[in-house]
Design a protein around this motif. Structure first.
Motif, mmCIF file in Angstrom:
data_model
loop_
_atom_site.group_PDB
_atom_site.id
_atom_site.type_symbol
_atom_site.label_atom_id
_atom_site.label_comp_id
_atom_site.label_asym_id
_atom_site.label_seq_id
_atom_site.Cartn_x
_atom_site.Cartn_y
_atom_site.Cartn_z
ATOM 1 N N LEU A 37 52.433 36.878 34.523
ATOM 2 C CA LEU A 37 52.223 35.920 35.605
ATOM 3 C C LEU A 37 52.253 36.599 36.974
ATOM 4 O O LEU A 37 51.507 36.226 37.880
ATOM 5 C CB LEU A 37 53.297 34.815 35.540
ATOM 6 N N VAL A 38 53.119 37.585 37.140
ATOM 7 C CA VAL A 38 53.156 38.338 38.401
ATOM 8 C C VAL A 38 51.841 39.084 38.613
ATOM 9 O O VAL A 38 51.249 39.056 39.694
ATOM 10 C CB VAL A 38 54.343 39.330 38.415
ATOM 11 N N VAL A 39 51.374 39.756 37.554
ATOM 12 C CA VAL A 39 50.111 40.497 37.636
ATOM 13 C C VAL A 39 48.948 39.540 37.895
ATOM 14 O O VAL A 39 48.058 39.834 38.694
ATOM 15 C CB VAL A 39 49.873 41.311 36.339
ATOM 16 N N LEU A 40 48.950 38.411 37.234
ATOM 17 C CA LEU A 40 47.879 37.425 37.402
ATOM 18 C C LEU A 40 47.801 36.941 38.843
ATOM 19 O O LEU A 40 46.715 36.777 39.404
ATOM 20 C CB LEU A 40 48.106 36.240 36.455
ATOM 21 N N SER A 41 48.964 36.721 39.454
ATOM 22 C CA SER A 41 49.001 36.289 40.849
ATOM 23 C C SER A 41 48.386 37.343 41.758
ATOM 24 O O SER A 41 47.612 37.028 42.674
ATOM 25 C CB SER A 41 50.451 36.015 41.268
ATOM 26 N N ASN A 42 48.710 38.611 41.499
ATOM 27 C CA ASN A 42 48.123 39.699 42.288
ATOM 28 C C ASN A 42 46.617 39.800 42.062
ATOM 29 O O ASN A 42 45.844 40.046 42.992
ATOM 30 C CB ASN A 42 48.792 41.028 41.922
ATOM 31 N N MET A 43 46.191 39.604 40.820
ATOM 32 C CA MET A 43 44.767 39.703 40.485
ATOM 33 C C MET A 43 43.940 38.624 41.190
ATOM 34 O O MET A 43 42.789 38.869 41.581
ATOM 35 C CB MET A 43 44.579 39.596 38.968
ATOM 36 N N GLU A 44 44.517 37.447 41.344
ATOM 37 C CA GLU A 44 43.796 36.368 42.023
ATOM 38 C C GLU A 44 43.473 36.753 43.459
ATOM 39 O O GLU A 44 42.373 36.487 43.965
ATOM 40 C CB GLU A 44 44.627 35.082 41.981
ATOM 41 N N SER A 45 44.428 37.394 44.127
ATOM 42 C CA SER A 45 44.195 37.842 45.507
ATOM 43 C C SER A 45 43.161 38.959 45.557
ATOM 44 O O SER A 45 42.274 38.971 46.415
ATOM 45 C CB SER A 45 45.517 38.327 46.127
ATOM 46 N N ILE A 46 43.286 39.899 44.610
ATOM 47 C CA ILE A 46 42.345 41.019 44.569
ATOM 48 C C ILE A 46 40.933 40.528 44.266
ATOM 49 O O ILE A 46 39.954 40.994 44.860
ATOM 50 C CB ILE A 46 42.803 42.055 43.525
ATOM 51 N N ASN A 47 40.809 39.577 43.343
ATOM 52 C CA ASN A 47 39.493 39.033 42.983
ATOM 53 C C ASN A 47 38.813 38.383 44.191
ATOM 54 O O ASN A 47 37.601 38.507 44.382
ATOM 55 C CB ASN A 47 39.636 38.017 41.851
ATOM 56 N N ALA A 48 39.605 37.697 45.008
ATOM 57 C CA ALA A 48 39.048 37.068 46.210
ATOM 58 C C ALA A 48 38.448 38.126 47.144
ATOM 59 O O ALA A 48 37.376 37.922 47.733
ATOM 60 C CB ALA A 48 40.127 36.266 46.928
ATOM 61 N N LEU A 49 39.133 39.254 47.266
ATOM 62 C CA LEU A 49 38.619 40.339 48.115
ATOM 63 C C LEU A 49 37.358 40.953 47.523
ATOM 64 O O LEU A 49 36.403 41.264 48.260
ATOM 65 C CB LEU A 49 39.697 41.425 48.270
ATOM 66 N N LEU A 50 37.328 41.110 46.209
ATOM 67 C CA LEU A 50 36.148 41.679 45.549
ATOM 68 C C LEU A 50 34.928 40.770 45.692
ATOM 69 O O LEU A 50 33.797 41.244 45.839
ATOM 70 C CB LEU A 50 36.447 41.939 44.066
ATOM 71 N N ILE A 51 35.171 39.466 45.657
ATOM 72 C CA ILE A 51 34.074 38.501 45.855
ATOM 73 C C ILE A 51 33.514 38.635 47.257
ATOM 74 O O ILE A 51 32.296 38.624 47.475
ATOM 75 C CB ILE A 51 34.571 37.060 45.596
ATOM 76 N N GLU A 52 34.404 38.771 48.249
ATOM 77 C CA GLU A 52 33.968 38.936 49.641
ATOM 78 C C GLU A 52 33.151 40.209 49.819
ATOM 79 O O GLU A 52 32.241 40.272 50.646
ATOM 80 C CB GLU A 52 35.184 38.964 50.573
ATOM 81 N N GLN A 53 33.486 41.250 49.032
ATOM 82 C CA GLN A 53 32.766 42.520 49.129
ATOM 83 C C GLN A 53 31.421 42.483 48.410
ATOM 84 O O GLN A 53 30.648 43.436 48.490
ATOM 85 C CB GLN A 53 33.633 43.641 48.547
ATOM 86 N N GLY A 54 31.135 41.381 47.715
ATOM 87 C CA GLY A 54 29.836 41.211 47.078
ATOM 88 C C GLY A 54 29.697 41.841 45.715
ATOM 89 O O GLY A 54 28.570 42.013 45.221
ATOM 90 N N LEU A 55 30.809 42.179 45.066
ATOM 91 C CA LEU A 55 30.724 42.777 43.734
ATOM 92 C C LEU A 55 30.275 41.734 42.711
ATOM 93 O O LEU A 55 30.633 40.563 42.797
ATOM 94 C CB LEU A 55 32.079 43.343 43.304
ATOM 95 N N THR A 56 29.510 42.176 41.745
ATOM 96 C CA THR A 56 29.026 41.286 40.680
ATOM 97 C C THR A 56 30.188 40.929 39.747
ATOM 98 O O THR A 56 31.196 41.664 39.683
ATOM 99 C CB THR A 56 27.927 41.966 39.856
ATOM 100 N N PRO A 57 30.076 39.853 38.990
ATOM 101 C CA PRO A 57 31.123 39.509 38.027
ATOM 102 C C PRO A 57 31.426 40.644 37.056
ATOM 103 O O PRO A 57 32.590 40.870 36.706
ATOM 104 C CB PRO A 57 30.547 38.286 37.307
ATOM 105 N N LYS A 58 30.382 41.345 36.634
ATOM 106 C CA LYS A 58 30.571 42.461 35.709
ATOM 107 C C LYS A 58 31.448 43.543 36.328
ATOM 108 O O LYS A 58 32.397 44.027 35.711
ATOM 109 C CB LYS A 58 29.205 43.036 35.329
ATOM 110 N N ASP A 59 31.124 43.937 37.575
ATOM 111 C CA ASP A 59 31.896 44.981 38.248
ATOM 112 C C ASP A 59 33.320 44.516 38.556
ATOM 113 O O ASP A 59 34.283 45.285 38.474
ATOM 114 C CB ASP A 59 31.204 45.403 39.545
ATOM 115 N N ARG A 60 33.462 43.235 38.903
ATOM 116 C CA ARG A 60 34.800 42.701 39.196
ATOM 117 C C ARG A 60 35.667 42.689 37.946
ATOM 118 O O ARG A 60 36.857 42.967 38.004
ATOM 119 C CB ARG A 60 34.690 41.303 39.800
ATOM 120 N N LEU A 61 35.054 42.358 36.818
ATOM 121 C CA LEU A 61 35.803 42.332 35.557
ATOM 122 C C LEU A 61 36.353 43.715 35.226
ATOM 123 O O LEU A 61 37.510 43.859 34.822
ATOM 124 C CB LEU A 61 34.907 41.827 34.432
ATOM 125 N N ILE A 62 35.529 44.713 35.421
ATOM 126 C CA ILE A 62 35.959 46.088 35.148
ATOM 127 C C ILE A 62 37.116 46.478 36.060
ATOM 128 O O ILE A 62 38.126 47.038 35.626
ATOM 129 C CB ILE A 62 34.779 47.070 35.313
#
Length: 272
Positions: free
Chosen positions: A223-248
């Motif tokens: 759950l701690v890691v998941l919380s951190n991942m949610e924030s990181i994913n938001a930044l990756l979306i802003e950077q324009g990364l594709t879902p495939k690249d974000r998943l990796i």
């Protein structure tokens, strides 16, 4: 918005409102413990009460109206004198007594004043009122200290995660090529696959008897890691990364952070 709590004094439930400027205790509730007819206005017309309230306001209220207070004080104790809490507050700009309507309706007094009012109920009632109020504040302080220590520990854990991330150069890729190329219906499942290796729907199929979902069954580390991942994913979306690249990227983050947490002794203490 005021938060309401309660204490029990001599079998009577007494409401307490936690306001920005202090704790206010319900005098209306306290009256339930008084034998015989007694009204707050009776207490308020007493000269000793007026003098006490005036001193309290002079210490804590810079906007107290001393002119009006002097008039009220000169009349206090007379048989013809009577004043309500609402009138007292309106005329003197007093802040220690409050007449509230609505959800938490009734007459409330700052804790200092409520203790004084408690003596008018009985000396015994006042002592138990102070005792129960202190117990409530001690419980609140214990919870605040626990929350503060938890936040401090989590901060240390997150710091270690970030420092360990710098040291990590080779991250094993645990998700398959099929998982990487698959189109996920929402961001939640993207995170689920990155961390748990499975979508919520597939997890439910594998665990039909479970009343909750995969996150309900997750460990505190996950759950701690998941919380951190949610924030990181938001930044990756802003950077324009594709879902495939974000998943990796997110899968790498999950692996690194989970390793760090499972090796962290501080975290083991609070999660055990």
């Amino acid at each position: 918005m005021a938060k309401k709590k309660s204490i029990f004094v001599k079998g009577k439930e007494i409401s307490i409102l936690n306001e920005k400027d202090g704790d206010f205790i319900s005098l209306t509730d306290m009256l339930q413990a008084k034998n015989g007819d007694f009204f707050i206005s009776d207490w308020l017309r007493n000269r000793n009460t007026v003098e006490f309230l005036g001193i309290w306001e002079s210490v804590y209220n810079p906007n107290f109206n001393y002119g009006e207070f002097a008039i009220i004080k000169s009349q206090a104790g007379l048989n013809s004198y009577k004043i309500s809490v609402k009138e007292w507050a309106l005329k003197t700009n007093a802040i220690g007594l409050r007449a509230k309507a609505g959800r938490y309706g009734g007459t409330y007094a700052h804790a200092d004043i409520a203790f004084e009012f408690g003596m008018w109920i009985s000396a015994e009632f006042k002592i138990y009122l102070i005792k129960e109020f202190k117990r409530l504040k001690e419980d609140e302080n214990s919870r605040l200290n626990l929350e503060w220590n938890l936040q401090r520990t989590l901060s240390k854990i997150n710091y270690k995660i970030h420092t360990d991330a710098i040291k990590e150069n080779i991250i094993p890729n645990l998700i398959s090529k099929t998982q990487i190329s698959f189109t996920y219906s929402n961001e939640t499942d993207l995170l689920n696959v990155a961390l748990f290796g499975i979508t919520a729907k597939d997890w439910k199929k594998e665990n039909p008897k479970s009343k909750g979902n995969m996150r309900d069954d997750a460990s505190i580390e996950q759950l701690v890691v998941l919380s951190n991942m949610e924030s990181i994913n938001a930044l990756l979306i802003e950077q324009g990364l594709t879902p495939k690249d974000r998943l990796i990227q997110l899968n790498k983050v999950a692996i690194t952070q989970m390793k760090s947490l499972l090796e962290n002794n501080s975290f083991k203490k609070i999660s055990s």
